[in-house]
Write an enzyme that holds these catalytic residues in place. Structure first.
Site, PDB file in Angstrom:
ATOM      1  N   TYR A 125      -2.744 -19.287   1.291  1.00 17.66           N
ATOM      2  CA  TYR A 125      -4.117 -19.659   0.935  1.00 17.66           C
ATOM      3  C   TYR A 125      -4.211 -20.852   0.000  1.00 17.66           C
ATOM      4  O   TYR A 125      -5.294 -21.225  -0.408  1.00 17.66           O
ATOM      5  CB  TYR A 125      -4.821 -18.460   0.271  1.00 17.66           C
ATOM      6  CG  TYR A 125      -5.569 -17.615   1.261  1.00 17.66           C
ATOM      7  CD1 TYR A 125      -4.912 -17.040   2.336  1.00 17.66           C
ATOM      8  CD2 TYR A 125      -6.928 -17.402   1.135  1.00 17.66           C
ATOM      9  CE1 TYR A 125      -5.592 -16.268   3.250  1.00 17.66           C
ATOM     10  CE2 TYR A 125      -7.617 -16.628   2.046  1.00 17.66           C
ATOM     11  CZ  TYR A 125      -6.945 -16.069   3.099  1.00 17.66           C
ATOM     12  OH  TYR A 125      -7.616 -15.301   4.004  1.00 17.66           O
ATOM     13  N   LYS A 177       6.067  -8.912   5.625  1.00 20.30           N
ATOM     14  CA  LYS A 177       6.587  -9.336   6.933  1.00 20.30           C
ATOM     15  C   LYS A 177       7.932 -10.001   6.685  1.00 20.30           C
ATOM     16  O   LYS A 177       8.213 -11.113   7.152  1.00 20.30           O
ATOM     17  CB  LYS A 177       5.569 -10.292   7.600  1.00 20.30           C
ATOM     18  CG  LYS A 177       5.901 -10.691   9.022  1.00 20.30           C
ATOM     19  CD  LYS A 177       5.592  -9.626  10.042  1.00 20.30           C
ATOM     20  CE  LYS A 177       6.094 -10.030  11.415  1.00 20.30           C
ATOM     21  NZ  LYS A 177       5.902  -8.967  12.432  1.00 20.30           N
ATOM     22  N   ASP A 212       2.374  -5.522  10.751  1.00 18.50           N
ATOM     23  CA  ASP A 212       1.875  -5.162  12.081  1.00 18.50           C
ATOM     24  C   ASP A 212       1.891  -3.647  12.276  1.00 18.50           C
ATOM     25  O   ASP A 212       0.941  -3.052  12.781  1.00 18.50           O
ATOM     26  CB  ASP A 212       2.619  -5.901  13.205  1.00 18.50           C
ATOM     27  CG  ASP A 212       4.088  -6.121  12.915  1.00 18.50           C
ATOM     28  OD1 ASP A 212       4.500  -5.962  11.749  1.00 18.50           O
ATOM     29  OD2 ASP A 212       4.839  -6.448  13.849  1.00 18.50           O
ATOM     30  N   ASP A 236      -6.211  -9.949   2.877  1.00 20.42           N
ATOM     31  CA  ASP A 236      -7.532 -10.328   3.363  1.00 20.42           C
ATOM     32  C   ASP A 236      -7.834  -9.583   4.667  1.00 20.42           C
ATOM     33  O   ASP A 236      -8.894  -8.976   4.842  1.00 20.42           O
ATOM     34  CB  ASP A 236      -7.545 -11.848   3.589  1.00 20.42           C
ATOM     35  CG  ASP A 236      -8.939 -12.386   3.816  1.00 20.42           C
ATOM     36  OD1 ASP A 236      -9.904 -11.645   3.565  1.00 20.42           O
ATOM     37  OD2 ASP A 236      -9.074 -13.542   4.243  1.00 20.42           O
TER      38      ASP A 236
END
Ligand code: NAI
Length: 343
Positions: A125, A177, A212, A236
């Site tokens: 971000y 991740k 995921d 987010d």
């Protein structure tokens, strides 16, 4: 008599002014001691002051260190940079706390009580993005850089772990991740595991999950989670997913907590599709205000506000359209104000 608490009020764009008015009516009924300094930002900032984040707005928050903010419109693709992201950077609002609790029993996902803690300043971000031109295509390749300093990860994880202990959470799950983005999200995972071993072991259960798989598990069995802590982009996305479990964006508040200020807001945006129609659900912003009351050590007022919302929804059955009801924003507010007045 409680001492007045100076705070900045940014009504925001789209449905912002409607849900802010509703929230102020509830605060009036509570006799909450906020002394508001009204300021503009976002599209309203551009229209009124020629700037999506005017200097007076920043100066006000610098003075009060406390703000309640309606949603701010950000153009997609081109245009000005998000005022929300700039506010987070300006006041180092590194922690984004997003609780989601079932308020209307009997839905598809009943009895949800989950907190998402999102790192608010780093990761993908930071806005280090650019295009590379090839031949006559100026946008032939898009590039983005993410940055996660260990110190930033540790500060956020420390905030989350402390919050878990203070609020009696039994389990914290680090979402990452690190199998693919081994450095960018691996550092967050590694820092969290190290901090837990060193300082928090035994105070709650620590688990880890890949983003995921987490998304799937949240839909199949959200009750297996208690608190999720994760990096900026994943947080987010997951907080919107979690909002969906408790009846949509109209029900989820957010707090941006930092070293220099705290800014409270709804998770949802300016909802331009329903702006001005008087049908927006004000509950998310009202719950953000309850978090603000807790933050200002006024838990009794926060409780009365939360109880009033619960009674207006479930005893009076006054609900806005997004919750399957027919009530307007002002009808819901009227029911809430009368519940608060009698509490
Ligand atoms: P959105 O959250 O504004 O709307 C998504 C959908 O949810 C729409 O159908 C909307 O009508 C509905 N919705 C949202 N809040 C609601 C409420 N309180 N009551 C009833 N229905 C509600 O998201 P969208 O459309 O992607 O974004 C619109 C604008 O808001 C954009 O400019 C975006 O950048 C901005 N935004 C600002 C945020 C902030 O200030 N914190 C957060 C998210 C988006």
């Amino acid at each position: 008599m409680t001492q007045a608490i100076p705070a900045t009020l940014i009504p925001g764009d789209g449905i912002g002014p409607e849900i802010v008015d509703a929230t102020l009516a509830a605060l009036d009924a509570l006799g909450a001691p906020f002394e508001w300094d009204r300021q503009v930002a976002g599209l309203a900032g551009v229209q009124v002051a020629g700037d999506p984040l005017p200097a007076e707005t920043l100066a006000s928050i610098r003075r009060t260190r406390l703000a309640l903010k309606g949603p701010l419109e950000t153009p997609s693709g081109g245009g000005y940079r998000s005022s929300n992201v700039r506010l987070r950077e300006e006041f180092k609002l590194y922690a984004n706390l997003r609780p989601a609790r079932t308020l209307i029993p009997g839905g598809r996902f009943d009895k949800i009580d989950l907190v998402v803690v999102r790192e608010n300043l780093e990761g993908l971000y930071i806005g280090h993005e650019h295009f590379v031109q090839i031949d006559d295509d100026p946008h032939a390749v898009a590039m983005a850089t993410g940055i996660n300093p260990r110190a930033g990860s540790r500060r956020l994880l420390e905030f989350a772990f402390q919050h878990a202990v203070a609020t009696g959470r039994k389990k914290v799950t680090i979402v990452h991740k690190a199998n693919i983005m081994k450095a960018l999200t691996g550092i967050f995972l590694e820092t969290g595991l190290e901090l837990y071993e060193r300082k928090y072991k035994g105070q709650f259960v620590l688990d880890t999950v890949i983003i995921d798989a987490c998304a799937m598990k949240l839909v199949l069995n959200p009750w297996q989670f208690d608190m999720l802590v994760t990096t900026n982009l994943f947080g987010d996305i997951l907080s919107d997913l979690v909002a969906g479990l408790v009846g949509g964006l109209g029900m989820t508040p957010g707090a941006n907590i930092g070293t220099d200020a705290a800014i409270f807001e709804a998770v949802h945006g300016s909802a331009p599709d329903i702006a001005g129609k008087g049908i927006a659900n004000p509950i998310a912003l009202m719950l953000a205000t309850a978090m603000m009351l807790d933050h200002c050590r006024l838990p009794d007022l926060a409780l009365r506000l939360r109880n009033g919302i619960n009674d207006a929804l479930n005893v009076d059955n006054v609900r806005t359209g997004d919750l399957g009801g027919k009530a307007s924003t002002s009808e819901f507010t009227k029911a809430l104000v009368s519940r608060i007045a009698n509490s």
